[in-house]
Design a protein around this motif. Sequence first.
Motif, PDB file in Angstrom:
ATOM      1  N   ASN A 261      39.318  13.422  -3.067  1.00 17.70           N
ATOM      2  CA  ASN A 261      39.631  12.469  -4.137  1.00 17.70           C
ATOM      3  C   ASN A 261      38.404  12.002  -4.902  1.00 17.70           C
ATOM      4  O   ASN A 261      38.274  10.830  -5.253  1.00 17.70           O
ATOM      5  CB  ASN A 261      40.322  11.239  -3.562  1.00 17.70           C
ATOM      6  N   PHE A 262      37.493  12.910  -5.142  1.00 20.39           N
ATOM      7  CA  PHE A 262      36.282  12.641  -5.922  1.00 20.39           C
ATOM      8  C   PHE A 262      35.410  11.538  -5.301  1.00 20.39           C
ATOM      9  O   PHE A 262      34.678  10.869  -5.998  1.00 20.39           O
ATOM     10  CB  PHE A 262      36.637  12.331  -7.391  1.00 20.39           C
ATOM     11  N   GLN A 263      35.529  11.373  -3.970  1.00 20.10           N
ATOM     12  CA  GLN A 263      34.658  10.403  -3.287  1.00 20.10           C
ATOM     13  C   GLN A 263      33.264  10.987  -3.075  1.00 20.10           C
ATOM     14  O   GLN A 263      32.290  10.266  -2.923  1.00 20.10           O
ATOM     15  CB  GLN A 263      35.247   9.993  -1.931  1.00 20.10           C
ATOM     16  N   LEU A 264      33.169  12.306  -3.037  1.00 22.29           N
ATOM     17  CA  LEU A 264      31.849  12.947  -2.949  1.00 22.29           C
ATOM     18  C   LEU A 264      31.391  13.285  -4.365  1.00 22.29           C
ATOM     19  O   LEU A 264      32.212  13.568  -5.236  1.00 22.29           O
ATOM     20  CB  LEU A 264      31.925  14.235  -2.134  1.00 22.29           C
ATOM     21  N   LEU A 265      30.091  13.326  -4.566  1.00 23.85           N
ATOM     22  CA  LEU A 265      29.585  13.683  -5.894  1.00 23.85           C
ATOM     23  C   LEU A 265      29.695  15.193  -6.105  1.00 23.85           C
ATOM     24  O   LEU A 265      29.651  15.969  -5.141  1.00 23.85           O
ATOM     25  CB  LEU A 265      28.132  13.241  -6.035  1.00 23.85           C
ATOM     26  N   HIS A 266      29.810  15.575  -7.376  1.00 19.07           N
ATOM     27  CA  HIS A 266      29.959  16.992  -7.700  1.00 19.07           C
ATOM     28  C   HIS A 266      28.847  17.827  -7.049  1.00 19.07           C
ATOM     29  O   HIS A 266      29.112  18.855  -6.421  1.00 19.07           O
ATOM     30  CB  HIS A 266      29.932  17.160  -9.229  1.00 19.07           C
ATOM     31  N   GLY A 267      27.603  17.359  -7.150  1.00 22.99           N
ATOM     32  CA  GLY A 267      26.469  18.114  -6.606  1.00 22.99           C
ATOM     33  C   GLY A 267      26.573  18.260  -5.088  1.00 22.99           C
ATOM     34  O   GLY A 267      26.187  19.298  -4.532  1.00 22.99           O
ATOM     35  N   GLU A 268      27.067  17.227  -4.418  1.00 22.87           N
ATOM     36  CA  GLU A 268      27.223  17.320  -2.957  1.00 22.87           C
ATOM     37  C   GLU A 268      28.245  18.399  -2.610  1.00 22.87           C
ATOM     38  O   GLU A 268      28.066  19.164  -1.657  1.00 22.87           O
ATOM     39  CB  GLU A 268      27.659  15.959  -2.400  1.00 22.87           C
ATOM     40  N   CYS A 269      29.306  18.462  -3.395  1.00 25.02           N
ATOM     41  CA  CYS A 269      30.336  19.487  -3.151  1.00 25.02           C
ATOM     42  C   CYS A 269      29.798  20.874  -3.485  1.00 25.02           C
ATOM     43  O   CYS A 269      30.148  21.860  -2.819  1.00 25.02           O
ATOM     44  CB  CYS A 269      31.590  19.176  -3.974  1.00 25.02           C
ATOM     45  N   VAL A 270      28.950  20.959  -4.503  1.00 23.96           N
ATOM     46  CA  VAL A 270      28.348  22.259  -4.849  1.00 23.96           C
ATOM     47  C   VAL A 270      27.447  22.731  -3.699  1.00 23.96           C
ATOM     48  O   VAL A 270      27.426  23.922  -3.358  1.00 23.96           O
ATOM     49  CB  VAL A 270      27.559  22.166  -6.180  1.00 23.96           C
ATOM     50  N   ALA A 271      26.724  21.800  -3.072  1.00 21.52           N
ATOM     51  CA  ALA A 271      25.880  22.178  -1.929  1.00 21.52           C
ATOM     52  C   ALA A 271      26.762  22.764  -0.821  1.00 21.52           C
ATOM     53  O   ALA A 271      26.478  23.844  -0.282  1.00 21.52           O
ATOM     54  CB  ALA A 271      25.103  20.960  -1.424  1.00 21.52           C
ATOM     55  N   LEU A 272      27.855  22.078  -0.501  1.00 24.59           N
ATOM     56  CA  LEU A 272      28.769  22.578   0.546  1.00 24.59           C
ATOM     57  C   LEU A 272      29.361  23.928   0.156  1.00 24.59           C
ATOM     58  O   LEU A 272      29.443  24.858   0.968  1.00 24.59           O
ATOM     59  CB  LEU A 272      29.901  21.557   0.776  1.00 24.59           C
TER      60      LEU A 272
END
Length: 368
Positions: A261-272
Motif C-alpha cells: 500500500n505504498f508504505q515503502l518508498l519506490h526506491g526501496e522497492c526497486v532495491a528489493l
Amino acid sequence: MAQRLNVTYNRKPCYDIVFSTGWEDLTEELAEMELKERRICVITDSNVDPLYGEEMLKLLEKVCKKAVKFTFTAGEEQKNLDTVKEAYRFLIGEGLDRKDLLVALGGGVVGDLTGFVAATYLRGIDFIQVPTTLLAQADSSVGGKTGVDFDGYKNMVGAFKMPRLVYMNFDVLKTLDDRQYFAGFAEIMKYGLIKDAEFYAWLIENMYEICERDVNVLSEMLMRSCTIKKLVVEKDPTEQGERAILNLGHTIGHAIEKAKNFQLLHGECVALGTVAAAYVSWKKEMLSMEEYYEIRDMFVPFCLPISIDGIVPEEILKLTKSDKKKQGDSIKFILLKKIGKAVIDTTVTDEEILAAVKEIYFDDEAND
Ligand code: GLY
C-alpha cells in the motif's frame, strides 16, 4: 559554475539538464526563456512547499508576469486523475494559456503528475522539472515519462512529454531525510548494473563520500548516472525497445509497492526488485553466485532493504501480472548478463518469479 548535459529527441537538441548548487543559475536559465509576458504555475506537494515554495515564487516573479502555486497533499496515493483534475481547475481559474509554463517542484510524484498535466492541459503546454529528491534527480525527471496511477495500476495513464529544462540543485539533497536520500540511491545503482561496470565500481569506491553527501561526489554521481540515462532515452525515447532496461527491479518492485500500500518508498522497492532480478539472473546462469551475492549485499551499506516481511509471495507474483511492463501475455523482465549489462527477457516463468520473491521474503513469524 553550472554544468550541463543536452538531451536530444529524435536526434535534435531538446532540453538541457543543468547541474548546480543553489537557485541563482535557475533565474538565468529562465531569463533566457523570454517569459516576461507569461504566467508560471509551480506545481508542488505539501512536503516540498514549506521548504522551497515561497522561495521559488519569489525567484519566478523576477522573470515572468505572474507566478502562482498549486500544492497537493504529498504521497503516491495522490498521483491520480483526481489531483490532475484539481490542477486543471486551478490552471483554468488562473487563466493559464498555452504559452505559459508549469514548474514541477518536488520528487517523482510531483514530476510525473505535473508532466502529465503539461502534456494534456490545452493539448500541451511547456513545463520544466526542478527535482528535489535524489530519486527524481537521478531518474524520473529525465526522459519525458509522465503519468499517474489508475485503479491501483502504477503509471497506467500517461504520456511522453519532454520538459524544456531539468534543473538540479544539489543543495536540496543535503536536507533530505536519510530514508528519502538512500531510496534514490537504488536507481543510481541501477545505472551501474545495467550499463556501466566502471560506474558500479566507482560507487563502491566512493561509498563513504556518497553516504556523507559530499557535494563533489554527488555532482559526479549524478552527472554519470544522468549521462547513462540520456544515452538510453535518446536512442529509444518512447520505450519501443532498449529503454525497458531502465526498468531493472521494477516488475517485482512495483508489485511490492502495491502490496504494501505504498508504505515503502519506490526506491526501496526497486532495491528489493533488483535483488530478485539478480537472483533470477543467477538461477538462469547469467550471473555467477558470487555476483548475485555481491549485488545483493551492495544495497546494505546504503541502508536499502534486501529482504521483506509481511508479504504473501503468491500475491506478489499475481501483482506482477498487472504491471504494465508486458508484451502480450509475457512480462518483459529485465535481467543481468553481468554487472554492467542488462537484457530484456520474456521467458521468465511464474516459478522463477515466485522463487525470487521467496528469496527476498523474510518470514518474521517463522523467526519468532
Ligand atoms: N524510469 C524509467 C524510465 O525513465 O524509463
